[in-house]
Enzyme design. Structure first.
Site, PDB file in Angstrom:
ATOM      1  N   SER A  88      -7.866   3.396   8.278  1.00 33.85           N
ATOM      2  CA  SER A  88      -8.442   3.086   6.967  1.00 33.85           C
ATOM      3  C   SER A  88      -7.585   2.085   6.214  1.00 33.85           C
ATOM      4  CB  SER A  88      -8.589   4.373   6.153  1.00 33.85           C
ATOM      5  OG  SER A  88      -8.947   4.089   4.815  1.00 33.85           O
ATOM      6  N   LYS A 128      -8.273  -2.353   5.582  1.00 35.57           N
ATOM      7  CA  LYS A 128      -8.308  -3.019   4.268  1.00 35.57           C
ATOM      8  C   LYS A 128      -7.221  -4.070   4.154  1.00 35.57           C
ATOM      9  CE  LYS A 128      -8.254   0.777   1.688  1.00 35.57           C
ATOM     10  NZ  LYS A 128      -8.575   1.971   2.492  1.00 35.57           N
ATOM     11  N   HIS A 182       0.847  -1.186   0.000  1.00 32.47           N
ATOM     12  CA  HIS A 182       0.000   0.000   0.000  1.00 32.47           C
ATOM     13  C   HIS A 182       0.881   1.233   0.000  1.00 32.47           C
ATOM     14  CE1 HIS A 182      -3.689   2.307   0.622  1.00 32.47           C
ATOM     15  NE2 HIS A 182      -2.891   3.143   1.279  1.00 32.47           N
ATOM     16  N   ARG A 238     -14.645  11.281   3.795  1.00 36.37           N
ATOM     17  CA  ARG A 238     -13.433  12.038   4.113  1.00 36.37           C
ATOM     18  C   ARG A 238     -12.935  12.820   2.906  1.00 36.37           C
ATOM     19  NH1 ARG A 238      -9.488   7.804   5.324  1.00 36.37           N
ATOM     20  NH2 ARG A 238      -8.000   9.510   5.473  1.00 36.37           N
ATOM     21  N   ASP A 252     -15.193   1.225   5.910  1.00 38.00           N
ATOM     22  CA  ASP A 252     -14.115   2.045   5.363  1.00 38.00           C
ATOM     23  C   ASP A 252     -14.503   2.648   4.025  1.00 38.00           C
ATOM     24  OD1 ASP A 252     -11.270   2.997   5.283  1.00 38.00           O
ATOM     25  OD2 ASP A 252     -11.299   1.766   3.477  1.00 38.00           O
TER      26      ASP A 252
END
Length: 430
Positions: free
Chosen positions: A183, A187, A82, A168, A161
């Site tokens: 967040s 995930k 990520h 957001r 999320d």
């Protein structure tokens, strides 16, 4: 419980209990809590922050707000990565086929654009016919068959999320360390991979503007992952100029294909680093040896072939790579000298204003618009020389070329080029 009391508690700097966060988040998912109520709580969190116990609780509640993927039926070692977002960050489109061509299983659940940063799902959807949703069975089958699948959060996977992410994006609560950490890791945990690598951006084009903030975020995410039994490592990378030579959606896919064809650039350098780290973690081999293996599959064209196999498996069609580009206009240097700085965040905002991102929840993206960066910090330029290209789908969008020019600061003194990977060995984990 009373939602207004929860908002009031956080507004005054109180620490929310697990059950309070569960009540708030579950209520928002079910529709009992309205957008305006959750927006108020998010802003209170943004202003007052969260204790570690709150961040861990929020990640856990979001993780368990829907189904979880059971990857134990996958034949092989599952890895995931990520990046915290930035201009031209297309590493997933390079890392995914690269590690899959090296025998690892890359199972990723990605998001859409957040703030001025593009989302992997939006970029993949710019490919004609590409399907970003798969059933759980099809997701598993594709990973077993070809080693890679990238999907959007489905309604049943981490729905909390998904809803909070979209809210957001349009309420000014994006760049919050607690909200970002919860967040991302919700995930990562729900997607079930064994090894996770985090690329935390730092600079004027990132959510985290300084090294201290980037390290805080990285360490919090690593701690959340490790507390759930995952193997997590991270790097801090520079985002004071775009990572890729391209910013947008379809144009970033084009840039990723250039890298998979062997183009050496910052995007290649970081994608190579992440791929080698995942390979080193998963196969327990030396990082240097992993780098050689990564270079090999890209040089032999195996990673690019895997990319097209992945795209085809999810319904995508790219008949000609140039179809990802549209009309463009040159952006000229306003002076002779050296590029001192680039307002990376403003470049992202320009692409959003052209239609390449969302200004409000539910906006439809213009996937064709974007930018190509030709000159970077430290480069010498001459007045009138092309420093960037602006890709437009409507003639009226050409007016943004002047705004792009204004993002470049040019000085008459030589300027050092920016380093991509930030050395954090002498930085204290905060």
């Amino acid at each position: 419980m009373n939602f207004a009391e929860i908002i009031e508690k956080k507004k005054r700097g109180g620490v929310l209990e697990y059950e309070e966060l569960k009540y708030a988040i579950d209520g928002y998912v079910s529709g009992e809590v309205a957008d305006y109520q959750m927006s108020a709580l998010l802003m209170a969190i943004f202003i007052n922050g969260m204790e570690d116990s709150e961040i861990f609780a929020m990640a856990d509640v979001m993780r368990h707000s829907g189904d979880e993927l059971d990857l134990s039926v996958i034949n092989g070692v599952c890895v995931d990565k990520h990046s915290t977002g930035g201009m031209g960050d297309t590493t997933t489109l390079i890392v995914a086929p690269t590690v899959a061509s090296l025998g690892l299983k890359f199972a990723k659940m990605s998001g859409r654009g957040l703030g001025v940063t593009g989302g992997t799902i939006d970029k993949l959807e710019s490919i004609r016919g590409f399907k970003t949703t798969l059933s759980g069975d099809d997701f598993i089958k594709q990973i077993n068959d070809i080693g890679v699948a990238v999907i959007e959060q489905s309604t049943n996977l981490c729905p909390a999320d998904k809803k909070l992410y979209a809210l957001r994006d349009v309420t000014g609560t994006v760049d919050s360390i607690p909200l970002i950490a919860a967040s991302i890791m919700s995930k990562k945990l729900v997607s079930g991979s064994d090894y996770i690598f985090l690329d935390v951006k730092c600079g004027n084009g990132a959510f985290m503007k300084d090294i201290s903030s980037a390290l805080k975020l990285a360490v919090k995410m690593k701690t959340i992952g490790e507390s759930a039994g995952k193997n997590v490592e991270f790097v801090v990378s520079d985002m004071n100029e775009p990572l890729s030579d391209y910013i947008g959606n379809a144009v970033e896919v084009y840039g990723a294909l250039e890298v998979l064809s062997g183009k050496k650039c910052k995007l290649y350098e970081l994608s190579r680093h992440i791929s080698a780290k995942l390979l080193s973690m998963a196969k327990n081999i030396k990082f240097g040896d992993a780098l050689k293996e990564v270079d090999g599959v890209i040089e032999r064209g195996e990673a690019k072939a895997k990319f097209f196999e992945f795209i085809e498996a999810q319904g995508g069609i790219i008949e000609n790579e140039n179809e990802l580009l549209c009309d463009s206009v040159d952006v000229m240097a306003s002076a002779t000298g050296y590029v001192k700085s680039i307002n990376c965040n403003k470049l992202g905002r320009i692409v959003c204003d052209m239609g390449g991102g969302r200004l409000k929840k539910g906006d439809v993206i213009d996937a064709k618009v974007g930018l190509k960066i030709l000159k970077r910090v430290g480069d010498q330029v001459r007045i009138g020389e092309t420093i960037a290209k602006l890709f437009y789908s409507k003639s009226s969008q050409k007016r943004f070329a002047q705004d792009v020019q204004n993002c470049y600061s040019i000085t008459d003194k030589p300027t050092e080029k920016l380093k991509l990977l930030i050395d954090t060995r002498d930085c204290r984990y905060l």
